[in-house]
Design a protein around this motif. Sequence first.
Motif, PDB file in Angstrom:
ATOM      1  N   LEU A 116       0.824  -1.214   0.000  1.00 18.36           N
ATOM      2  CA  LEU A 116       0.000   0.000   0.000  1.00 18.36           C
ATOM      3  C   LEU A 116       0.855   1.259   0.000  1.00 18.36           C
ATOM      4  O   LEU A 116       1.817   1.376   0.775  1.00 18.36           O
TER       5      LEU A 116
ATOM      6  N   ALA B 128      -7.068  -0.853   0.514  1.00 16.06           N
ATOM      7  CA  ALA B 128      -7.263  -2.194  -0.035  1.00 16.06           C
ATOM      8  C   ALA B 128      -8.697  -2.621   0.239  1.00 16.06           C
ATOM      9  O   ALA B 128      -9.217  -2.406   1.336  1.00 16.06           O
TER      10      ALA B 128
ATOM     11  N   GLY C 279      -6.577   0.150   5.292  1.00 14.87           N
ATOM     12  CA  GLY C 279      -5.466   0.977   4.819  1.00 14.87           C
ATOM     13  C   GLY C 279      -4.451   1.140   5.921  1.00 14.87           C
ATOM     14  O   GLY C 279      -4.574   0.552   6.997  1.00 14.87           O
TER      15      GLY C 279
END
Length: 278
Positions: free
Chosen positions: A213, A219, A258
């Motif tokens: 990330l 995600a 996240g």
Amino acid sequence: MKDPVREATERLRAAKLLSARADARILWRHAEGRDDVFQQFIARRLSHEPVAYITGHKEFWSLDFDVGPGVLIPRPETETLVEQALRELGDRTRSYRLLDLGTGSGCLLIALLKELSNATGIGVDASADALAVASTNLLRHGLVNRAALVAGGWDAAPGQFDLIVANPPYVRSGDLQALPPDVRDNEPKEALDGGPDGLDAYRSLAFLLPRYLSSTGIALLEIGAGQHQVVGLMEAAGLVLFRIVPDLAGIPRCLVVGLGRGLERLAQKKIGNRGPTR
Ligand SMILES: C[S@@+](CC[C@H](N)C(=O)[O-])C[C@H]1O[C@@H](n2cnc3c(N)ncnc32)[C@H](O)[C@@H]1O
């Protein structure tokens, strides 16, 4: 004269196939009026071969995808990830970097690239059959210049990403036998089998997402019905849960996670959803 579609519908119904009428109609259309071909299709359907494998096509996000044995047939509930990803991103014109882990037919990657005009993406899959189908679909949808496919495991993608989507295998190994024969006897086991508790892939993803990330990236993970334990796996890996989103049947289906920076996004949303959050 007998109506071939009605007759086939009765045969499919007698075999307890749930969507008998719709299946017969789709297969009649695909046979283009040739009764001998239609009868062969019906025989295949009676042996529980999915309609999408017989026709070689499945619609997802109002786009037509090639499918075939060796690749999971896209499911309507997976559209929840596309819808939510677009909601999270807001601005559709930025040059986002996308990653689709376990891309299968490429349905998630392609639907998102179609909506996000300047995005580029990578689709990863361990299955050569799936990647061959995904490659055909990228070509069909005119996206070869904005996407790459990578053969390998969950850790095979290079770089960092603004948006990650994954619909990993999540059926408990012990439950595979109880799946409907259409799925159990036809769709690839490697697309379904999530290990003893169904969570094997999520453990790998929890470990890898912090690496994949970008600092403000998010995600979106599809989960099976009742798989709330995935939240704990993600949080134990240092990820922050932003949202759990239900599918159209009201089943919690999509986790949005996240890194810590994502908390700023959440705070902005709470202030009143004013302006873009990215
Ligand atoms: C449930 S299917 C999802 C396919 C597609 N994304 C969809 O939503 O229709 C899961 C996919 O993950 C792939 N897969 C399974 N294990 C994998 C692994 N260890 N590394 C990479 N891909 C894997 C399978 O081959 C399969 O295509």
